[in-house]
Each structure stands twice: as structure tokens, then as C-alpha cells.
Write a protein that holds these residues in place. Sequence first.
Motif, mmCIF file in Angstrom:
data_model
loop_
_atom_site.group_PDB
_atom_site.id
_atom_site.type_symbol
_atom_site.label_atom_id
_atom_site.label_comp_id
_atom_site.label_asym_id
_atom_site.label_seq_id
_atom_site.Cartn_x
_atom_site.Cartn_y
_atom_site.Cartn_z
ATOM 1 N N GLN A 4 0.839 -1.195 0.000
ATOM 2 C CA GLN A 4 0.000 0.000 0.000
ATOM 3 C C GLN A 4 0.872 1.243 0.000
ATOM 4 O O GLN A 4 2.075 1.196 0.283
ATOM 5 C CB GLN A 4 -0.917 -0.002 1.225
ATOM 6 N N GLU B 85 0.835 5.501 1.228
ATOM 7 C CA GLU B 85 0.220 6.550 2.042
ATOM 8 C C GLU B 85 0.930 7.870 1.776
ATOM 9 O O GLU B 85 2.151 7.904 1.599
ATOM 10 C CB GLU B 85 0.324 6.215 3.539
ATOM 11 N N THR C 122 3.752 -1.004 3.749
ATOM 12 C CA THR C 122 3.170 0.301 3.427
ATOM 13 C C THR C 122 4.304 1.280 3.168
ATOM 14 O O THR C 122 5.188 1.475 4.020
ATOM 15 C CB THR C 122 2.291 0.809 4.576
#
Length: 796
Positions: free
Chosen positions: A36, A38, A141
Motif C-alpha cells: 500500500q 500513504e 506500506t
Amino acid sequence: MRTLGLLLLALCAHPAFAQSSDAPADPPSLLVSSVQFEGNTFFSNEALWARVRTRPNRRFLNLPGVTWWRWLHRLGSSGRLGRRLSQALIASGEPPALYNPSTVDADLDRLRLSYLQEGFRAATVQARLDPDSARQRVRITYTIEQGPATHIRRVVLDDGQALAEEAQRALFQASYLNLQTTASATHYRGGPGQRYSEPTLLEERQRMLTWLLDEGYAQITRDSIRALVTPVTPDSFDITFRVRPGPRIRLGGIHFAVTGAEPTRRPRTDTLDAVPTAAPVAATLHVSSRIEGDTRLRPSLLRRTLQVTPGQWYSQTALLDTKRRLEATGLFSFTNIAQLPVDSAGALLLPLRIELQSRPRHRLRFNTFILRDLLGEQELGAGLGVGVTYENLNLRGGGETLRLSTTVAADFQPSASAQVEVSGSYAVPYLLRPFRWASRVLPTYDVRTRFSLSLLAARRDELRLLIRGRGNARLRYEIQHDPVRTSFLDVLDLSVSNPDTLSGFQEFFLNDILQRVADPVQQAQILEDYTNPQVNNAARYTFRSVAGDPLRRLDGYSREISLEVGGNLPYVLDRLVFTPDSLEGTIPGLPLFQGIGTGNRLLYRRYLRLVADARQYRPMGPGTVLAWKGLVGLAHPVGGAGVVPFDRRFYSGGGASVRGWTLRSLGPGGAEPDTSGTSTNLLGGDFKLEAGLELRTTVLRDVLAADWLAVAFVDAGNVWFGPRNPGFGGASSSDGRFRVDTFWREVGIGTGPGLRLAWEYLIVRFDVAYRLRDPREARLFPRRQPTLHFGIGHAF
């Protein structure tokens, strides 16, 4: 770009970019469950995903936990299925996506460099690991803080005084950079928000190179343009484009050298054009040709494809356009434009030599094919066809192509069908009168005029019909505006159909159909459609825009809109020639078209028809594509007719339509013309709405030399009678007419899974469709038995 590269190296050494991942050195046996991002506000997740190498195993149809390819790899690695099958599963599958600290560190470097190249000099990227030791998985992440952007303060052109002031301004007129002009033609201010971007600078350099090549600077190369980047404040750069274009050059003489395979006594040498030029050239330049081994090719074809003129400034785009037009004729297997040494005596002149290898003129091909439905639909039958095609390239020497084809096909089902079709086409690589002016006035990428003629004879035992003759003649003008957009103008599309009945038509087909249609008007309509000889002509304009691979359809789109006016030619003959005092609705036919009760007359109907079709293909990840389509069709009778011709109505249902229904079995509306609910909608419709959604994902690669795609689809649509169609009579809500307030209740919806076998030049399709909503029934999933479809190519 050396200075630009040194600057990037210096920035990479900045402490903000020297951080490494603070992730713990977890054991490499952890499985990556997800990746992911961010904090990314500039790049999209898809763009960042393309820059990293740490990825989880691919999901089947993007379902969580369904990692089909990892299962295949694990099953093959077990060795329990034999060597060959195990190797095939390993090759088709995907090894476990294990966490690798080195790969994550390399991903961080790539992500930081991506932000650096886009002007975010203070960007930081870190990796956060969330391990799940119980399941031996880890979620990764990438946390991004991009910081402020660096902007361009000023752009300067350093051309060594090679360009005039007008050319200097024109060079930046179509710039990819947001620039504000100043009093000087070589100095510009960066516009508001003009962020520094290395990829944009590279694109700008390529644009400048192309512009200069089209303005006569034939000797310029990529190394002739350099971007010097100078930091001036903590948040801005000055850019200096150092351009050394060399001398401006005009085209000299142009010579075509054609080589063929035919035995000839001597080469043909011609002067195609003599171009007198004024100062500073002050000479007569020639376009000449030498043709050897080709007795048919006319030099005028070569001159017509030439998009440059001796004496004009050199233009790379015009030369590439010439090469493309030569290749588009289909006459040459090899084309090459060679630049000869520049004549430096007086004005600089660049002679050209265009080398061509012509193809053999005669070509004969034999082919086999799977039999399609005899009425011209998109379903496949259980039959086989064979054919032979003869092609004559350059029939008259001007690029004309003659193609003659004969096919014979037979259906192997118990209710046998057979057909014989003879067709021919004649195409020329230019526009014939009266539209020849269009290629001179309009900017065109390619043009072509095509005349085609076909004649079909068929026997359909299932319908107890014999098509004694179905002929079609078409004159089409094709104007390709650019590589994506094309216009088709069908000036003449004339068709004549002569159906006849076989023994048992009344007992085995007609009575069975008519007893399900209570309305006498529709009974007469069916008799007319299936037994009366008919003639139709149409004038049609079609605009088409297509981008992407038309076979694989992995991305891109397709848009098409068509407007058609039909039946006017027989109407004029009926009104002004055959029966000036009355309008019969028919015109005299030939003895070939005389049937029972027809009186040797051809029926015609006037109409308007509009169709709009849009399709989109969007990649959703590696090997996964989301495809959708939408179609709207409207046909309206003109004059005294109540319906449009049989073959110009709309039908719904089938392998390329709403797949929950068999071919032509959906509609009209929610009407019930038969009690079985399964037979063909013989009446068609005047209005059509259709939409489809399909998710395709590759589940196996290179098995039987093909990629195997799993598909999930949903289709919706129907057809309806128009306001002038007599319909089924009455004013009930289920009479098949289109009504704005109730049509949505009569939309049929089908869904199901499918399978595609995709070879390099062929896609085979299998679909299993269920009815989710039937307009004739109130409940969901009204029919449990699925509808099976088999076809060639994608459904849309």
C-alpha cells in the motif's frame, strides 16, 4: 543533458534522500500479503505500483485471499502430477511473493528518484512493515512525504544565432511548458505553477527536435539539443536550451527505384515532374522513376503518393507520410527513403532516393472457416465452410486491387443448411468523383474508394426457406483523418433479396409461428418478411474512432456513430418512372424474383436509422481488464410504411448481445409473441438499448500455446416497437412498444462466467449465461437452465 544528470546525482546525495529503510530484518520466509501507499498526492497508486518490485501474489478477479496462480505454482512444485503437467503448472503459476529487504530498499530508491525527477527535492519515502507472525505474512506500506515542489523560474534559448526571431518564437509556440513571453524571443518566464519535471523536459526536447526536422534542419540530432539546469533559489531552476540545428536544407531531386519479380526486357525510366525553382536555388529539379521487373505499375501512382516537392524545405513528417501512403497501397513488400549526399553547390539541396520492392501481382488463397448463421448473424453453427480467394494487385497500374472470392458452407446438424456465396471487391487508393476534391481540401491520413458486390444462395431447412438470391452492391468512400478517426460514406448500398418457400413451409414452420401471434397485422407482416422479394438502398455516413488492439482489447476504446437514410432510390423510380400517377410501394422485378403471389414485384420501404456504439477497455492490474459497452439504436419508417425493412430492424439476444438469451430471442419489450418464450423474435424492433460489463483476468499463461482468461459478465438490454409500428394491437403495457415511463421494467438482464483461449491471432470464446431478470416474468432468476454460447473473438 550532462549538466542535468550531474545535478540529479548531487541531489541524490542530499541527506533527505540518503535515508534507508528502517524496517527490521524479518526472516525472508514471510509472505507479502499487500503493498500500500500513504501520503501520495501527486502520483496515483497505479503509477507508484508500476515503480515498485515488491508485490503480493496476484488475486483471481481481485478477490481477497484467492491467489490462484500461487496455488497453481505450489501444486506444480509438489511433483505429484507428473513431470510435464507439473512443469506446465509452474510455468502458468506464480511463485510465492516473499518479503525481501533488498527489494524493498531498491523500491524506496526508485520512489525517491521518481519524486526527485518531478521536482520534489525534499521528498522522503519510508517503508513500514506490519508482520503477522501467526500467518507468516507481512503487509508493506510505503509512507511518502513529498514536500514542496521546485518550479521553473526562467527558460532561455541559446541557438547560436542560427534561427531568425520569428522561428525562435514559433519554436516555443506549442511548448509543453507553461511559459510567459517577454520582449525577447529567446527569454521566457515560467508560468504560474510551472513545476520542474525532468520527463517533461525530455518530452520538450523531443518536440523541439521534431519541429526543427519539419522546418528544414535535416542534419539535427538529439545531441544537438541540450537542457542546462541551474539552481537559482532553494525552490526554483533556470533552464537553458542549447540548440545547434545546423544549416537549413531544401529537398533536391527525388528518384523512385522500383524492383519487381516479373521478367522484362529493359527497365522503364520516366520523368514524373520538373519543378522550376526561384532564388536561392534557381534550378529545375526533377521527380524521376526507374521501374524494373514490373510491367504494370504506372509512375503516376508514385507521384500521387509523394507528399513533398523538390525545392521545399526538408520535412521529416511529410517524408514519413509518403512512406506510409506507399505502404498503404499494399503493392510493396519493402519501402525505404534514403538521403543522398547534400549538394553544397549554391543552395543546400538534399536529394532523395525512394527504394521500393513490389509484390507479386497475382495471389490465390484457400481457407476454411466455421459456419456462421445463414441469415448473417453472429452466432456460430455446427458446420464448416471452404473458400478460395483470388487477388490481383495493381490491376490497372494505379494501385487498384481486385479481389474475387467463392465460399461453400454446410451445416452438419440434422436440420441441414447450406449456402454458396460469390463476392468481389475493387478498391483504389484515392477518392473517385464526385468526392475527389475532399482529399485535396481536407487534411487526410489515408483515402480509399471501394466497390463491392456479393451474391448469396442458401437453403435453410429449419425454416423451410430457400434464398434463391440475395445480392448486395456497395460504393464506399473511406477517409482516414488520422491513425484513430475514420469516416465512411456509403453513397450506394443496394440490396435485393428473393426468399422462396420449401415443401412443408406452411405445416412445419408458418403454422407453428402464426398460431403464437394472434394479431392479424403481425401475421401479415411475418408472411411479407419471409416470402416477398424485397429491394433496399441506403446512403450512410459512419464516423469511427478506435484506439488500442482490436483483437486483444487490453486497453483503449471504440466509438462509432452511424446515420442511414434508406429506400429513396426505389421510391424515386416508383414515383417518377414506373407509375407516375400513383405510389405502389413496389417496383417491377426480374423473372428471377417472381414468387407465389408477388406478381414479379419488389417491395421497398423508406426509413431513417441511427446507431451509436461506445466501448471502453480499462486495465485493472496485471492481466486484468474491465470492459464495458453501451449501444443505442433507432429506426423510423418514412412515408406510408409502418415498419422498416426486415434486415434494418434491431434484434437482441445472442453471444454478442444479451447473453442470457439465444440469438434474437429477447423482446420486443415485455410482450409474449409466443408461448414457449424461447423462439426467435421474428418481428425485431425499431428501438434498441444495450449495455454490457465484463471483467477479464488471465488465469493461465502459455498453456496449449494460448493464454486462458476467466471472465465474469453482466449484459442488459432489449428492443421495442416504435410509435408507427402496428405492434400487437391494443394499448396494453406489454404490447412491445417503447414507453419512457415503463421501458426500464422491460430490460432483460443476463449474467454468468466465461472462458477465453487467446492465441496470438485468434480468441475462442465460451460463455455460460443465466437470466437474472426476464421482462416477461416478475421474479429474479426466472430460468435455471443456462444458455451456452461459443464464438470467435471477444463478445465486445
